[in-house]
Design a protein around this motif. Structure first.
Motif, PDB file in Angstrom:
ATOM      1  N   ARG A 105       0.844  -1.205   0.000  1.00 19.46           N
ATOM      2  CA  ARG A 105       0.000   0.000   0.000  1.00 19.46           C
ATOM      3  C   ARG A 105       0.876   1.250   0.000  1.00 19.46           C
ATOM      4  NH1 ARG A 105      -3.408  -1.229   3.717  1.00 19.46           N
ATOM      5  NH2 ARG A 105      -2.265  -0.474   5.540  1.00 19.46           N
ATOM      6  N   VAL A 106       1.941   1.223   0.778  1.00 22.56           N
ATOM      7  CA  VAL A 106       2.888   2.353   0.789  1.00 22.56           C
ATOM      8  C   VAL A 106       3.477   2.547  -0.605  1.00 22.56           C
ATOM      9  CG1 VAL A 106       5.106   3.154   1.668  1.00 22.56           C
ATOM     10  CG2 VAL A 106       3.448   2.130   3.237  1.00 22.56           C
ATOM     11  N   ASN A 107       3.860   1.445  -1.250  1.00 19.68           N
ATOM     12  CA  ASN A 107       4.425   1.539  -2.605  1.00 19.68           C
ATOM     13  C   ASN A 107       3.404   2.076  -3.596  1.00 19.68           C
ATOM     14  OD1 ASN A 107       6.900   0.510  -1.760  1.00 19.68           O
ATOM     15  ND2 ASN A 107       6.277  -1.611  -2.105  1.00 19.68           N
ATOM     16  N   HIS A 108       2.148   1.659  -3.433  1.00 24.46           N
ATOM     17  CA  HIS A 108       1.084   2.159  -4.301  1.00 24.46           C
ATOM     18  C   HIS A 108       0.911   3.662  -4.112  1.00 24.46           C
ATOM     19  CE1 HIS A 108      -3.149   2.917  -5.519  1.00 24.46           C
ATOM     20  NE2 HIS A 108      -2.909   1.998  -6.432  1.00 24.46           N
ATOM     21  N   CYS A 109       0.959   4.121  -2.867  1.00 24.69           N
ATOM     22  CA  CYS A 109       0.874   5.565  -2.593  1.00 24.69           C
ATOM     23  C   CYS A 109       2.027   6.310  -3.259  1.00 24.69           C
ATOM     24  CB  CYS A 109       0.921   5.819  -1.091  1.00 24.69           C
ATOM     25  SG  CYS A 109      -0.592   5.414  -0.234  1.00 24.69           S
ATOM     26  N   GLY A 110       3.212   5.712  -3.198  1.00 24.36           N
ATOM     27  CA  GLY A 110       4.365   6.322  -3.841  1.00 24.36           C
ATOM     28  C   GLY A 110       4.155   6.505  -5.326  1.00 24.36           C
ATOM     29  N   GLU A 111       3.493   5.547  -5.945  1.00 24.94           N
ATOM     30  CA  GLU A 111       3.225   5.652  -7.388  1.00 24.94           C
ATOM     31  C   GLU A 111       2.147   6.690  -7.680  1.00 24.94           C
ATOM     32  OE1 GLU A 111       5.281   4.275  -9.369  1.00 24.94           O
ATOM     33  OE2 GLU A 111       6.254   3.281  -7.687  1.00 24.94           O
ATOM     34  N   ILE A 112       1.170   6.809  -6.778  1.00 23.16           N
ATOM     35  CA  ILE A 112       0.174   7.877  -6.903  1.00 23.16           C
ATOM     36  C   ILE A 112       0.875   9.230  -6.884  1.00 23.16           C
ATOM     37  CG2 ILE A 112      -1.675   9.095  -5.664  1.00 23.16           C
ATOM     38  CD1 ILE A 112      -2.877   6.685  -6.861  1.00 23.16           C
ATOM     39  N   CYS A 113       1.795   9.391  -5.935  1.00 25.32           N
ATOM     40  CA  CYS A 113       2.555  10.646  -5.820  1.00 25.32           C
ATOM     41  C   CYS A 113       3.400  10.888  -7.060  1.00 25.32           C
ATOM     42  CB  CYS A 113       3.445  10.603  -4.580  1.00 25.32           C
ATOM     43  SG  CYS A 113       2.538  10.618  -3.017  1.00 25.32           S
ATOM     44  N   ALA A 114       4.023   9.821  -7.579  1.00 29.34           N
ATOM     45  CA  ALA A 114       4.863   9.963  -8.768  1.00 29.34           C
ATOM     46  C   ALA A 114       4.047  10.442  -9.959  1.00 29.34           C
ATOM     47  CB  ALA A 114       5.545   8.625  -9.086  1.00 29.34           C
ATOM     48  N   GLN A 115       2.866   9.870 -10.144  1.00 32.92           N
ATOM     49  CA  GLN A 115       1.999  10.293 -11.237  1.00 32.92           C
ATOM     50  C   GLN A 115       1.703  11.787 -11.135  1.00 32.92           C
ATOM     51  OE1 GLN A 115       0.291   8.680 -13.949  1.00 32.92           O
ATOM     52  NE2 GLN A 115       1.926   7.207 -13.625  1.00 32.92           N
ATOM     53  N   ALA A 116       1.377  12.229  -9.920  1.00 32.49           N
ATOM     54  CA  ALA A 116       1.038  13.635  -9.726  1.00 32.49           C
ATOM     55  C   ALA A 116       2.245  14.543  -9.937  1.00 32.49           C
ATOM     56  CB  ALA A 116       0.471  13.824  -8.315  1.00 32.49           C
TER      57      ALA A 116
ATOM     58  N   GLU B 289       5.386   4.232 -17.122  1.00 34.34           N
ATOM     59  CA  GLU B 289       5.899   3.105 -16.344  1.00 34.34           C
ATOM     60  C   GLU B 289       5.375   3.137 -14.916  1.00 34.34           C
ATOM     61  OE1 GLU B 289      10.155   2.788 -16.623  1.00 34.34           O
ATOM     62  OE2 GLU B 289      10.018   1.756 -18.561  1.00 34.34           O
ATOM     63  N   GLU B 290       5.201   4.341 -14.364  1.00 35.03           N
ATOM     64  CA  GLU B 290       4.650   4.442 -13.020  1.00 35.03           C
ATOM     65  C   GLU B 290       3.202   3.945 -12.990  1.00 35.03           C
ATOM     66  OE1 GLU B 290       6.600   5.015 -10.705  1.00 35.03           O
ATOM     67  OE2 GLU B 290       8.223   6.268 -11.437  1.00 35.03           O
ATOM     68  N   THR B 291       2.473   4.123 -14.105  1.00 33.14           N
ATOM     69  CA  THR B 291       1.110   3.597 -14.184  1.00 33.14           C
ATOM     70  C   THR B 291       1.123   2.080 -14.088  1.00 33.14           C
ATOM     71  OG1 THR B 291       0.402   5.451 -15.581  1.00 33.14           O
ATOM     72  CG2 THR B 291      -0.990   3.496 -15.599  1.00 33.14           C
ATOM     73  N   GLU B 292       2.124   1.462 -14.723  1.00 32.65           N
ATOM     74  CA  GLU B 292       2.250   0.014 -14.615  1.00 32.65           C
ATOM     75  C   GLU B 292       2.556  -0.397 -13.177  1.00 32.65           C
ATOM     76  OE1 GLU B 292       3.472  -1.499 -18.970  1.00 32.65           O
ATOM     77  OE2 GLU B 292       5.157  -0.860 -17.719  1.00 32.65           O
TER      78      GLU B 292
ATOM     79  N   VAL C 126       8.636  -5.425  -6.394  1.00 32.40           N
ATOM     80  CA  VAL C 126       9.471  -4.352  -5.843  1.00 32.40           C
ATOM     81  C   VAL C 126      10.816  -4.278  -6.565  1.00 32.40           C
ATOM     82  CG1 VAL C 126      10.658  -3.544  -3.768  1.00 32.40           C
ATOM     83  CG2 VAL C 126       8.323  -4.428  -3.596  1.00 32.40           C
ATOM     84  N   GLU C 127      11.386  -5.425  -6.898  1.00 34.78           N
ATOM     85  CA  GLU C 127      12.672  -5.452  -7.617  1.00 34.78           C
ATOM     86  C   GLU C 127      12.542  -4.759  -8.970  1.00 34.78           C
ATOM     87  OE1 GLU C 127      15.641  -6.190  -6.903  1.00 34.78           O
ATOM     88  OE2 GLU C 127      15.760  -7.784  -5.415  1.00 34.78           O
ATOM     89  N   GLN C 128      11.480  -5.065  -9.720  1.00 36.64           N
ATOM     90  CA  GLN C 128      11.318  -4.453 -11.038  1.00 36.64           C
ATOM     91  C   GLN C 128      11.041  -2.966 -10.926  1.00 36.64           C
ATOM     92  OE1 GLN C 128      11.811  -5.919 -14.149  1.00 36.64           O
ATOM     93  NE2 GLN C 128      11.794  -3.727 -14.644  1.00 36.64           N
ATOM     94  N   MET C 129      10.260  -2.580  -9.930  1.00 32.62           N
ATOM     95  CA  MET C 129      10.015  -1.157  -9.707  1.00 32.62           C
ATOM     96  C   MET C 129      11.329  -0.429  -9.426  1.00 32.62           C
ATOM     97  SD  MET C 129       6.557  -1.439  -7.363  1.00 32.62           S
ATOM     98  CE  MET C 129       6.603   0.273  -6.841  1.00 32.62           C
TER      99      MET C 129
END
Length: 206
Positions: free
Chosen positions: A49-60, A84-87, A162-165
Motif C-alpha cells: 500500500r505504501v508503494n502504491h501511494c508512492g506511485e500515486i505521488c509519482a503520477q502527480a 511506467e509508473e502507471t504500470e 518491488v525489484e522491477q520497480m
C-alpha cells in the motif's frame, strides 16, 4: 492551457479512483503464492500500500512537472516515466488485493499535494525540474530497497514486483541526469526525505 487542465483533471481522476492497467506482465505472477501467516499478509499488504501511494505521488509529480515545463523533450521524458509508473500502480494494486489489503484512504490527498510540488519544482526551470525528478527517484529506489529487507522472505511475488520497480526508478533517475538535471541543495533533499517519511508512515496504516 484549458485543454491541458481538462486532460490533467481526467488523469487525476483515473489515477486516484480507476483501476490502473499494465502492458508488461506483472512481475512474479508465474510464481506460486507463498504460505504467509495473517500477520505476514497484513504487513506485506501494508508495505505494498505504501508503494502504491508512492506511485500515486509519482503520477502527480510528473503531471505537475510536465504541465509547467516548456521543453518538449522533457515533457516526453516525464510522460514516458509516468507511463511506467502507471504500470507500477497496476502491479501494486493487484498485489494488495491478492494479500487481502486495501489502498490508502488518503490517495486524493497524496495526489493533490504531489501535483502542487511538481508544478512548483517546474517553475524553477528545467534543470531544477529534472534535478527534482532525479532526486525523487533516488529516494524511491532507497525506499524500495528497504522494503526488500522488510518483506517476508518467502513472499516472492511481492519481492519480484518491488525489484522491477526499483530497476525502473534507477532508469528514470539516469534519464533525468542525461537530460540536464542539476544537483539539488542538501536542505531540499532533506526536506523531500522528511516529507516522504511522513507519507510512508501514515500510508502504512491508512
Amino acid at each position: 492551457m484549458l485543454d491541458q487542465l481538462i486532460i490533467g483533471f481526467d488523469k487525476a481522476l483515473r489515477t486516484v479512483f480507476a483501476n490502473a492497467h499494465t502492458v508488461r506482465p506483472t512481475p512474479g505472477q508465474q510464481l506460486p503464492e507463498a504460505e504467509l501467516s495473517e500477520e505476514e499478509k497484513r504487513h506485506a499488504a501494508a508495505l505494498m500500500r505504501v508503494n502504491h501511494c508512492g506511485e500515486i505521488c509519482a503520477q502527480a509529480l510528473y503531471q505537475g512537472q510536465a504541465l509547467m515545463s516548456k521543453d518538449e523533450g522533457i515533457k516526453r521524458a516525464l510522460e514516458s516515466a509516468a507511463h511506467e509508473e502507471t504500470e507500477h500502480l497496476a502491479w501494486t494494486e493487484r498485489r494488495i488485493g491478492e494479500l487481502g489489503g486495501r489502498k490508502s484512504l488518503l490517495n486524493p490527498v497524496w495526489y493533490t499535494g504531489s501535483l502542487a510540488i511538481g508544478m512548483l519544482a517546474a517553475r524553477f526551470g528545467d534543470g531544477v525540474n529534472l534535478g527534482f525528478l532525479a532526486e525523487t527517484e533516488r529516494q524511491v529506489e532507497a525506499h524500495l530497497k528497504s522494503h526488500l529487507d522488510r518483506l517476508p522472505p518467502q513472499d516472492l511475488r511481492s519481492r519480484e514486483i518491488v525489484e522491477q520497480m526499483k530497476t525502473d526508478e534507477v532508469a528514470h533517475a539516469e534519464t533525468a541526469v542525461r537530460l540536464g538535471a542539476v544537483e539539488l541543495p542538501l536542505p531540499v533533499k532533506r526536506a523531500m526525505k522528511a516529507t516522504s517519511k511522513v507519507m510512508t508512515g501514515v500510508a502504512y496504516w491508512v
